[in-house]
Scaffold this active site. Structure first.
Site, PDB file in Angstrom:
ATOM      1  N   ASP A  13      32.997  35.939  39.774  1.00 34.03           N
ATOM      2  CA  ASP A  13      31.834  36.576  40.379  1.00 34.03           C
ATOM      3  C   ASP A  13      30.644  35.618  40.275  1.00 34.03           C
ATOM      4  O   ASP A  13      30.268  35.216  39.177  1.00 34.03           O
ATOM      5  CB  ASP A  13      31.546  37.887  39.625  1.00 34.03           C
ATOM      6  CG  ASP A  13      30.643  38.832  40.414  1.00 34.03           C
ATOM      7  OD1 ASP A  13      30.012  38.371  41.379  1.00 34.03           O
ATOM      8  OD2 ASP A  13      30.579  40.010  40.033  1.00 34.03           O
ATOM      9  N   ASP A 106      30.939  36.812  47.502  1.00 29.74           N
ATOM     10  CA  ASP A 106      30.669  36.175  46.206  1.00 29.74           C
ATOM     11  C   ASP A 106      31.614  36.600  45.088  1.00 29.74           C
ATOM     12  O   ASP A 106      31.325  36.365  43.929  1.00 29.74           O
ATOM     13  CB  ASP A 106      29.229  36.457  45.782  1.00 29.74           C
ATOM     14  CG  ASP A 106      29.030  37.888  45.327  1.00 29.74           C
ATOM     15  OD1 ASP A 106      29.652  38.776  45.914  1.00 29.74           O
ATOM     16  OD2 ASP A 106      28.268  38.100  44.386  1.00 29.74           O
ATOM     17  N   GLU A 107      32.729  37.217  45.414  1.00 28.91           N
ATOM     18  CA  GLU A 107      33.633  37.746  44.391  1.00 28.91           C
ATOM     19  C   GLU A 107      35.067  37.630  44.833  1.00 28.91           C
ATOM     20  O   GLU A 107      35.368  37.895  45.999  1.00 28.91           O
ATOM     21  CB  GLU A 107      33.415  39.245  44.273  1.00 28.91           C
ATOM     22  CG  GLU A 107      32.635  39.765  43.176  1.00 28.91           C
ATOM     23  CD  GLU A 107      32.634  41.274  43.220  1.00 28.91           C
ATOM     24  OE1 GLU A 107      33.566  41.873  42.708  1.00 28.91           O
ATOM     25  OE2 GLU A 107      31.669  41.822  43.779  1.00 28.91           O
TER      26      GLU A 107
END
Length: 396
Positions: A13, A106-107
């Site tokens: 993350d 973003d993960e």
DNA sequence: TCTGGGGTCCTAGGACCC
DNA sequence: TCTGGGGTCCTAGGACCC
């Protein structure tokens, strides 16, 4: 013998992703609170850790965020840049393992069980990923390592910012049970409130409640799933995806007006813009869909949806718009103040699967061909070259 | 000027079919 | 005759996630 790791899932993350990317070339902002977010009626998309110290959090209304942290620098999001950085980061993950499930820009979850022989223990892999991303993109990330995706995700949250947390199988309940129930994936504000009413505040409380009791309160599927999660049991299987997304089941767009409107013409015109956006994305993706859904949010924030399923799937702007307007007119609103309007197409299938009945479909065929030609012109000359007449002109 | 925009999944009732 | 049951589709709403 190969050492088989019992903790094969990584959850990676990025730390304050949008804010980190937006400021990585701005050394002048290194020691300043920064918020990435929209304009007047927008919300906080991302805030750096200095802004968070003042209480600013994601999804918070910008008006409140500015009040909490008046000295913050507010930046508009640059999604083209975020996409670009995200792709580079995902590529780093794929160097490690083909089993990468991107959850958002973003993960991602990574199944590293097959990478152990080549790259070492999961925590070594985690540190390798972190240093690569730091070197290549000049942003930091945090990694959770566990035997199951959901525990790995909770671990990465604990690792923030810029760290790694490993939860070994024999430590899962000790890790989970002190957490607030609201930390579990699938527990939002409402469910948390329901659990509190049952006297359940921690994950441990939930774990030690009979599953039937939880199911009575939350429903069979959800209740059973959360109870299992409270024991670290997670049946989810990671599904590697070729792109950032699995094939979409629906595509939609909505728009919050700068100020509420009671003018049906404004709504209908906005619906055309939204229909064009959605149908254009469908044509690029090579899909069509049968169900058109509109959403209307009123000034008091109550929200309704109306939908209509067509006999044939469509990817045609004017068709989507025609149905959307029909649904809107059928509401029979009298000067209601409208805050948001949305258009979505569901039941998407690959366009080749769509069977068109010739005598009924001729008009749509004509539109379909015309819109495809417009798509080509748009690709060549830019999006301002071709657009429906209704969207041209004046203040728009 | 409280509360964006993009999605997913579940529930529940009624229609309709066998 | 006074009342089945299962399955699927459609619609509307709601909760949740990032």
């Amino acid at each position: 013998m190969v050492r088989m790791s019992a903790t094969p899932v990584l959850h990676v993350d990025m730390d304050a992703f949008y804010a980190s990317v937006a400021t990585r070339d701005r050394p002048d902002l290194a020691e300043v609170p920064v918020i990435v977010g929209g304009g007047g009626r927008g919300v906080v998309l991302s805030a750096n850790y200095l802004a968070r110290r003042s209480g600013v959090a994601s999804a918070m209304p910008m008006t409140r965020a500015r009040r909490l942290c008046p000295e913050a620098v507010v930046l508009a999001p640059d999604f083209a840049l975020f996409d670009q950085v995200s792709s580079a980061v995902m590529e780093v993950f794929r160097q490690v393992t083909p089993v990468v499930e991107a959850i958002s820009l973003d993960e991602a979850f990574l199944d590293v069980s097959s990478a152990a022989r080549r790259l070492g223990e999961p925590e070594e892999i985690a540190e390798r990923i972190r240093s690569t991303i730091h070197d290549e993109q000049r942003i930091t990330c945090s990694v959770g390592v566990a035997a199951t995706p959901v525990v790995a995700k909770l671990a990465s949250r604990r690792a923030k910012p810029d760290g790694v947390v490993v939860v070994r199988p024999d430590a899962v309940t000790a890790f989970l049970h002190p957490l607030d129930v609201g930390e579990l994936w699938g527990v939002g504000e409402k469910t948390r409130g329901q659990l509190h009413r049952l006297g359940l505040f921690t994950v441990g409380d939930l774990a030690h409640t009979p599953v039937r009791t939880v199911q009575r309160a939350l429903g069979g599927v959800h209740g059973a799933q959360l109870h299992a999660l409270a024991w670290g049991v997670d049946q989810r299987v990671l599904t590697p995806r070729s792109g950032p997304h699995a094939p979409d089941r629906s595509m939609g767009a909505d728009r919050t007006f700068d100020r509420d409107t009671d003018d049906p013409d404004v709504v209908v015109t906005e619906m055309l813009r939204l229909s064009a956006k959605v149908a254009g994305r469908m044509r690029s993706a090579g899909v069509a869909g049968r169900t058109v859904t509109i959403r209307v949010r009123f000034a008091d924030f109550t929200t309704i949806t109306r939908s209509r399923t067509l006999t044939e799937a469509t990817d045609v702007t004017v068709e989507v718009h025609r149905v959307a307007v029909m649904l809107f007119r059928a509401l029979g609103l009298q000067r209601a103040r409208i805050r948001l309007v949305g258009v979505r197409v569901e039941g998407l299938v690959p366009r080749e699967q769509v069977h068109r009945q010739m005598q009924l479909g001729e008009r749509e065929h004509g539109w379909s061909d015309a819109e495809r030609a417009m798509d080509r012109a748009t690709r060549r000359f830019g999006s301002s070259a071709v657009r429906p007449a209704r969207l041209l002109g004046g203040a728009g």
